[in-house]
Design an enzyme around this catalytic site. Structure first.
Site, PDB file in Angstrom:
ATOM      1  N   LYS A  50      60.896  -9.631  92.124  1.00  5.61           N
ATOM      2  CA  LYS A  50      59.725 -10.309  91.543  1.00  5.61           C
ATOM      3  C   LYS A  50      59.169 -11.419  92.428  1.00  5.61           C
ATOM      4  O   LYS A  50      57.977 -11.682  92.427  1.00  5.61           O
ATOM      5  CB  LYS A  50      60.074 -10.846  90.159  1.00  5.61           C
ATOM      6  CG  LYS A  50      60.181  -9.733  89.122  1.00  5.61           C
ATOM      7  CD  LYS A  50      60.256 -10.299  87.720  1.00  5.61           C
ATOM      8  CE  LYS A  50      60.081  -9.206  86.684  1.00  5.61           C
ATOM      9  NZ  LYS A  50      61.305  -8.369  86.561  1.00  5.61           N
ATOM     10  N   GLU A  55      52.778 -15.301  82.325  1.00  4.42           N
ATOM     11  CA  GLU A  55      53.445 -14.843  81.115  1.00  4.42           C
ATOM     12  C   GLU A  55      54.856 -14.419  81.508  1.00  4.42           C
ATOM     13  O   GLU A  55      55.116 -14.129  82.674  1.00  4.42           O
ATOM     14  CB  GLU A  55      52.708 -13.637  80.521  1.00  4.42           C
ATOM     15  CG  GLU A  55      53.104 -12.277  81.118  1.00  4.42           C
ATOM     16  CD  GLU A  55      52.744 -12.097  82.597  1.00  4.42           C
ATOM     17  OE1 GLU A  55      51.886 -12.853  83.091  1.00  4.42           O
ATOM     18  OE2 GLU A  55      53.320 -11.208  83.254  1.00  4.42           O
ATOM     19  N   SER A  79      66.584  -2.903  92.403  1.00  2.00           N
ATOM     20  CA  SER A  79      65.548  -3.918  92.148  1.00  2.00           C
ATOM     21  C   SER A  79      66.079  -5.315  91.874  1.00  2.00           C
ATOM     22  O   SER A  79      65.405  -6.294  92.147  1.00  2.00           O
ATOM     23  CB  SER A  79      64.653  -3.475  90.990  1.00  2.00           C
ATOM     24  OG  SER A  79      65.405  -3.237  89.823  1.00  2.00           O
TER      25      SER A  79
HETATM   26  C1  LIG Z   1      61.389  -7.138  85.859  1.00  2.00           C
HETATM   27  C2  LIG Z   1      62.347  -6.205  86.468  1.00  2.00           C
HETATM   28  C3  LIG Z   1      62.105  -4.814  86.491  1.00  2.00           C
HETATM   29  C4  LIG Z   1      60.920  -4.176  85.827  1.00  2.00           C
HETATM   30  O1  LIG Z   1      59.682  -4.571  86.272  1.00  2.00           O
HETATM   31  P1  LIG Z   1      58.778  -3.653  87.202  1.00  2.00           P
HETATM   32  O2  LIG Z   1      57.482  -4.359  87.237  1.00  2.00           O
HETATM   33  O3  LIG Z   1      58.689  -2.300  86.558  1.00  2.00           O
HETATM   34  O4  LIG Z   1      59.449  -3.576  88.513  1.00  2.00           O
HETATM   35  C5  LIG Z   1      63.011  -4.001  87.138  1.00  2.00           C
HETATM   36  N1  LIG Z   1      64.137  -4.503  87.710  1.00  2.00           N
HETATM   37  C6  LIG Z   1      64.408  -5.816  87.687  1.00  2.00           C
HETATM   38  C7  LIG Z   1      65.657  -6.306  88.331  1.00  2.00           C
HETATM   39  C8  LIG Z   1      63.534  -6.717  87.056  1.00  2.00           C
HETATM   40  O5  LIG Z   1      63.821  -8.025  87.045  1.00  2.00           O
END
Ligand SMILES: *Cc1c(COP(=O)(O)O)cnc(C)c1O
Length: 403
Positions: free
Chosen positions: A96, A118, A385
């Protein structure tokens, strides 16, 4: 143009990806969105700005992130080689920050003096508060009151970083209501306020801005695969909430017709239970937060609540570019339910020593299904992610219940 080339060139001038996307907003939001679009286009055309973004990513985020061969997991599954793009190693523990730093640098270039955002589970709020602190902006984060209660630690993180957290009492008091409140506030204060949006969704130009700042993930991963293996992966797998980490990973691969792209949505308690967040797999076309895409809605078009064990996938909409990739068949979308994601979480922890985020565990779960069906020479690239320290309370509650 081939479908793949077309997909790589979206959005069009109206902010559309085929029949998806656009700008379905109240009149009061049109001027701010147009100003933002102009500001972003001008920044993109400025090599000094793009170099500044790269420098911040290098020095403050820790990019490039590593490409890791998950050797133990691969051996355990006995099929394709699983390779991880390690966004969990970014500052603040997830992808993020790529987006929030980019948007806050854009805010500075546009002469804005305050940041609003948000947040649902609080991860985007924390990443925004981090970037705002670094660049010296005051920051206000709108968060549903229910989410504030459920995610007290993230509320504390934001406050320690100097942000003000504004609890939202409308609707279901969760993410979708926080977005509505942030948009209302933005419309009223647009002269000096920048709205830092959290995923590749919402009205144009946000899906385009967020994809642009996140596509560093796929650009790095593609080059790292070529360098390490001399070729591209057979399959690229990422979890999809609003869709930012997935589109960031996919984008560089869209023109590579031989590379399969798979988005993994949250199946929650199962599609049949109606308690899930599998927007593309089980939703229908509609408008949410200014964008035409797949949404979870009832027969009257009322938005339904999403459910997932992972707070970050718990969104009843999805970015319009994913809707387009799904409709053309360039990417496919599957769902993984809570239980399968939890199993993947534990397997990845034990085999690789990685506490993965519960969101990410959905992507791992699909890779775990896929790898044994492919030959050993095949490469499956997984978007790692984020890290899962934030989810240990959820894990603890589960383990207690089972014991
Ligand atoms: C917020 C988040 C997501 C989901 O958000 P996307 O906008 O779909 O990427 C996925 N993995 C992690 C670790 C997150 O913090």
């Amino acid at each position: 143009m081939s479908g793949a080339q077309q997909a790589a060139s979206w959005p069009d001038a109206a902010g559309r990806y085929g029949e998806f996307g656009g700008r379905y907003v109240a009149e009061t939001l049109m001027a701010p969105l147009l100003e933002l679009e102009r500001g972003f286009a001008s920044a993109m055309a400025d090599p000094a700005f793009m170099e500044e973004v790269r420098r911040y990513l290098r020095e403050h985020v820790g990019r490039p992130t590593t490409l890791t061969v998950a050797e133990n997991l691969t051996r355990h599954l006995g099929g394709a080689t699983i390779v991880l793009k390690r966004e969990d190693l970014c500052h603040t523990g997830a992808h993020k920050i790529n987006n929030t730093l980019g948007q806050c640098l854009l805010a500075r270039r546009m002469g804005k003096r305050r940041i609003i955002a948000e947040t649902g589970a609080g991860q985007h709020g924390v990443a925004t508060a981090t970037a705002a602190a670094l660049l010296g902006f005051p920051c206000r984060v709108f968060m549903g009151r229910l989410d504030c209660e459920r995610q007290a630690i993230n509320v504390l993180r934001m406050k320690v970083l100097g942000a003000e957290v504004v609890p939202v009492d409308s609707g279901s008091r969760t993410l979708k209501d926080a977005i509505n409140e942030a948009m209302r506030t933005w419309a009223a204060e647009v002269d000096d306020t920048f709205y830092c949006f959290g995923s590749a969704a919402g009205p144009h130009p946000y899906p385009w801005i967020v994809r642009t700042f996140q596509s560093v993930i796929g650009e790095e991963a593609r080059a790292q695969c070529l360098e390490r293996f001399g070729r591209l992966p057979e399959q690229v797998v990422a979890c999809v909430g609003g869709g930012s980490n997935a589109i960031g990973l996919f984008h560089a691969f869209v023109p590579d017709a031989g590379v399969g792209l798979v988005g993994v949505e949250a199946g929650g308690h199962g599609i049949a239970s109606l308690q899930h967040a599998a927007t593309i797999s089980a939703g229908s076309v509609g408008v949410l937060h200014g964008s035409r895409s797949y949404v979870l809605q009832d027969a009257w078009g009322q938005i339904q609540e999403a459910h997932s064990i992972s707070a970050g996938l718990d969104y009843p909409g999805v970015g319009p570019e994913h809707a387009w990739l799904a409709s053309t068949g360039r990417a496919s979308y599957v769902s993984v339910d809570d239980e399968e994601a939890l199993e993947a979480f534990h397997l990845v922890a034990r085999t690789e020593g990685i506490l993965t985020a519960l969101e990410t565990a959905h992507a791992f779960a699909h890779a775990i299904r896929l790898a044994p069906t492919l030959p050993k020479e095949a490469l499956v690239l997984v978007g790692s992610s984020g890290r899962g320290d934030k989810d240990l309370n959820t894990i603890a509650a589960r383990m207690e219940r089972e014991a």
